[in-house]
Write a protein that holds these residues in place. Structure first.
Motif, PDB file in Angstrom:
ATOM      1  N   LEU A 302     -50.840 -25.004 -18.591  1.00 56.00           N
ATOM      2  CA  LEU A 302     -50.729 -24.205 -19.809  1.00 56.00           C
ATOM      3  C   LEU A 302     -49.945 -24.988 -20.864  1.00 56.00           C
ATOM      4  CD1 LEU A 302     -49.871 -20.792 -18.131  1.00 56.00           C
ATOM      5  CD2 LEU A 302     -52.103 -21.574 -18.948  1.00 56.00           C
ATOM      6  N   PRO A 303     -50.381 -24.949 -22.128  1.00 55.73           N
ATOM      7  CA  PRO A 303     -49.752 -25.787 -23.167  1.00 55.73           C
ATOM      8  C   PRO A 303     -48.389 -25.261 -23.589  1.00 55.73           C
ATOM      9  CG  PRO A 303     -51.412 -24.381 -24.161  1.00 55.73           C
ATOM     10  CD  PRO A 303     -51.509 -24.174 -22.666  1.00 55.73           C
ATOM     11  N   SER A 304     -47.593 -26.155 -24.160  1.00 59.43           N
ATOM     12  CA  SER A 304     -46.292 -25.782 -24.716  1.00 59.43           C
ATOM     13  C   SER A 304     -46.467 -25.279 -26.145  1.00 59.43           C
ATOM     14  CB  SER A 304     -45.371 -26.999 -24.710  1.00 59.43           C
ATOM     15  OG  SER A 304     -44.240 -26.773 -25.526  1.00 59.43           O
ATOM     16  N   GLN A 309     -46.237 -26.647 -33.509  1.00 56.01           N
ATOM     17  CA  GLN A 309     -45.040 -26.677 -34.347  1.00 56.01           C
ATOM     18  C   GLN A 309     -45.381 -27.203 -35.743  1.00 56.01           C
ATOM     19  OE1 GLN A 309     -41.833 -28.882 -32.650  1.00 56.01           O
ATOM     20  NE2 GLN A 309     -40.325 -28.106 -34.092  1.00 56.01           N
ATOM     21  N   GLY A 310     -44.997 -26.464 -36.760  1.00 59.56           N
ATOM     22  CA  GLY A 310     -45.303 -26.826 -38.137  1.00 59.56           C
ATOM     23  C   GLY A 310     -46.502 -26.095 -38.699  1.00 59.56           C
ATOM     24  N   ASP A 311     -47.423 -25.676 -37.828  1.00 62.35           N
ATOM     25  CA  ASP A 311     -48.606 -24.936 -38.282  1.00 62.35           C
ATOM     26  C   ASP A 311     -48.506 -23.450 -37.966  1.00 62.35           C
ATOM     27  OD1 ASP A 311     -49.873 -27.101 -39.385  1.00 62.35           O
ATOM     28  OD2 ASP A 311     -51.074 -27.547 -37.609  1.00 62.35           O
ATOM     29  N   ARG A 317     -45.974 -16.231 -22.294  1.00 66.89           N
ATOM     30  CA  ARG A 317     -45.433 -16.258 -20.944  1.00 66.89           C
ATOM     31  C   ARG A 317     -46.489 -15.737 -19.983  1.00 66.89           C
ATOM     32  NH1 ARG A 317     -39.776 -13.575 -20.257  1.00 66.89           N
ATOM     33  NH2 ARG A 317     -39.422 -15.178 -21.854  1.00 66.89           N
ATOM     34  N   CYS A 318     -46.630 -16.457 -18.867  1.00 70.50           N
ATOM     35  CA  CYS A 318     -47.603 -16.090 -17.830  1.00 70.50           C
ATOM     36  C   CYS A 318     -46.865 -15.929 -16.515  1.00 70.50           C
ATOM     37  CB  CYS A 318     -48.679 -17.164 -17.717  1.00 70.50           C
ATOM     38  SG  CYS A 318     -49.924 -16.837 -16.448  1.00 70.50           S
TER      39      CYS A 318
END
Length: 525
Positions: A302-304, A309-311, A317-318
């Motif tokens: 799963l991505p961080s 960040q910035g967009d 949470r899973c």
């Protein structure tokens, strides 16, 4: 397609491909002859009369033939070629990109399938010999090796023992001391680097293979790869060696085979270590460690939130009901400030759902980057997973939306996922309705999309899985969607991370028992 273009241009066209020796017809029919290769664009003679040949720009090795009424002097043919060549270049480039994308996706599926096949093998067995023998069979089948073996390090004796073999018998094989200078496997173990015998390099092959005549190395080619394991909080250690030899095709193992073996070795290092520890410790301890490893591996897929960040400001949470589960989410930058966000739920939990979840994430990353709209992405995702969903008799609900700062709009496709909402800054909630049935139940042509205006910095995108709303307390009462929405609305002016923390804490304080997988994602764009 080429004949249609020719009709539009008032000329017959044909596409030729250079195979390293001569031009061969690629599209437009085979006339029974091949034109000479010109040094540059221009007319060339053929048995059917002169034609105009021009190289396709930006695509090496392709030539366009144009036969028009004025092909003898090149007037109309030259004009026709200049009109058609850019379109031909675009078509060929797109075909090449599709082929590369399909190859990459197929490669990812192969690695993921093998990884989880090995995890399942070790999850069902407690015998090192039995598990290793099945792993050898899987590995040799994928790389096309007639013979293969796994050797595991015996720390007490300081030797490598052959615990599994395919294509030859391990009966009577003596353990190999790790300091044996005349053993390829021992050298691979000591140096922690792969060694290969290449028939195209006979000197190197003879030097490597001469010392190991009795351990399955003699053949046209072989590859030996170290199996390493990095323990949590400790230094990595080599736990064994994988050997494959005698390629079924008769030639050497390819660079792709080497890469796949290295990937397999790195992924199964911990599994082999755990299987070895089973012989030294209790069965329950081994099973517990395996489940913890599977849990960590899945969460790492799963991505961080830092990806966006910035967009956009996003938090998620899973919490799997078991060590692994079928909930998933992903998000990505799509260029021009656009962001894509996906959340879904496989119709089960545990290892079977985790397998499908891993395949979804692998395919979603490729399709989201290459598709123009959310509904196209879900159609491509469905086509990629159709075989797996049918074989497992599963389906998945999935929401995929794209937020565009240039238009301040959300465009989304929703395949049967009921828990997708927009929460306005005024506290009003709006359900983002389904545009298709769940994947696995939907047909490609039934997936649509919707679009709505988005208040940047004010609206919240809230997605969750049914494990949250269906969570029950000790009295059997479910938490319910209304209570979840009320909690999110009450915290709507806080950051997405604070909202997720507060809501998940309320859920954990309410429920009694594990229930279903629980996932919550909140994004402010």
């Amino acid at each position: 397609m080429l004949s249609g273009l020719g009709a539009l241009a008032g000329a017959r066209i044909r596409l030729w491909r250079f195979d390293g020796t001569r031009l061969r017809p690629a599209a437009g029919g085979d006339p029974g002859w091949a034109p000479p290769i010109p040094r540059r664009e221009g007319p060339v003679p053929t048995p059917d009369g002169p034609v105009w040949l021009a190289p396709v720009p930006d695509v090496v090795g392709f030539w366009l033939e144009v036969d028009s009424a004025d092909s003898a002097d090149g007037g109309a043919a030259d004009v026709t070629a200049q009109r058609i060549l850019p379109l031909i270049s675009i078509i060929l480039d797109a075909a090449r990109e599709r082929a590369l994308m399909s190859e990459e996706l197929a490669g990812r599926y192969e690695e993921i399938d093998l990884l989880y096949a090995i995890s399942e093998i070790l999850g069902r067995t407690v015998s090192l010999d039995e598990a290793a023998q099945r792993i050898v069979r899987e590995v040799s089948s994928i790389v096309g090796a007639r013979r293969a073996s796994i050797m595991v390090f015996d720390e007490t004796a300081g030797v490598l023992r052959t615990v599994a073999a395919r294509g030859f018998s391990r009966d009577g094989l003596e353990p190999v001391p790790v300091e044996d200078d005349c053993s390829v496997a021992a050298r691979v173990f000591r140096e922690r680097r792969s060694l290969a015998r290449d028939p195209a390099l006979p000197d190197e092959g003879d030097r490597l293979g001469a010392c190991d005549p009795d351990r399955g190395y003699l053949g046209e080619a072989f590859v030996s790869v170290p199996i390493c394991h990095a323990g949590a909080g400790g230094p990595g250690r080599c736990v064994g060696v994988i050997n494959v030899t005698d390629h079924i095709g008769g030639d050497r193992f390819t660079h792709s085979d080497h890469k796949l073996l290295a990937a397999i070795a790195s992924q199964i290092g911990a599994a082999i270590e755990n299987a070895r520890l089973v012989q030294l410790d209790r069965q329950q301890e081994r099973l517990r460690r395996e489940l913890e490893l599977a849990h960590d591996l899945q969460l790492r897929l799963l991505p961080s939130p830092a990806v966006l960040q910035g967009d956009a400001d996003v938090a998620a949470r899973c919490v799997p009901a078991e060590s692994v589960g079928g909930d998933f989410y992903t998000f990505s930058r799509l260029g021009g400030g656009r962001v894509g966000v996906m959340l879904g739920d496989v119709s089960s939990h545990g290892f079977s759902a985790a397998l499908v979840m891993a395949l979804v994430l692998a395919a979603a990353g490729i399709h989201a980057a290459s598709s123009l709209s959310p509904d196209d992405t879900l159609v491509a995702l469905l086509e990629s997973l159709a075989t797996e969903l049918k074989a497992t008799e599963m389906y998945l609900t999935v929401f995929y939306g794209v937020l565009d700062p240039r238009t301040s709009r959300l465009t989304y496709a929703n395949a049967g996922h009921p828990h997708a909402f927009r929460i306005g800054s005024n506290g009003l909630s709006e359900r983002l309705a389904a545009t298709a049935p769940p994947l696995g139940l939907a047909m490609s042509g039934s997936i649509g999309r919707m679009q709505l205006a988005w208040e940047r910095g004010g609206d919240l995108l809230c997605l969750w899985t049914d494990g949250l709303a269906d969570a029950r307390n000790a009295a059997g009462e479910s938490l319910g969607e209304d209570r979840l929405l009320a909690a999110i609305v009450g915290w709507r002016h806080e950051s997405p991370a604070a909202i997720v923390d507060a809501v998940m804490a309320e859920v954990e304080g309410f429920i009694d028992g594990p229930g279903d997988d629980r996932t919550l994602l909140v994004m402010r764009f």
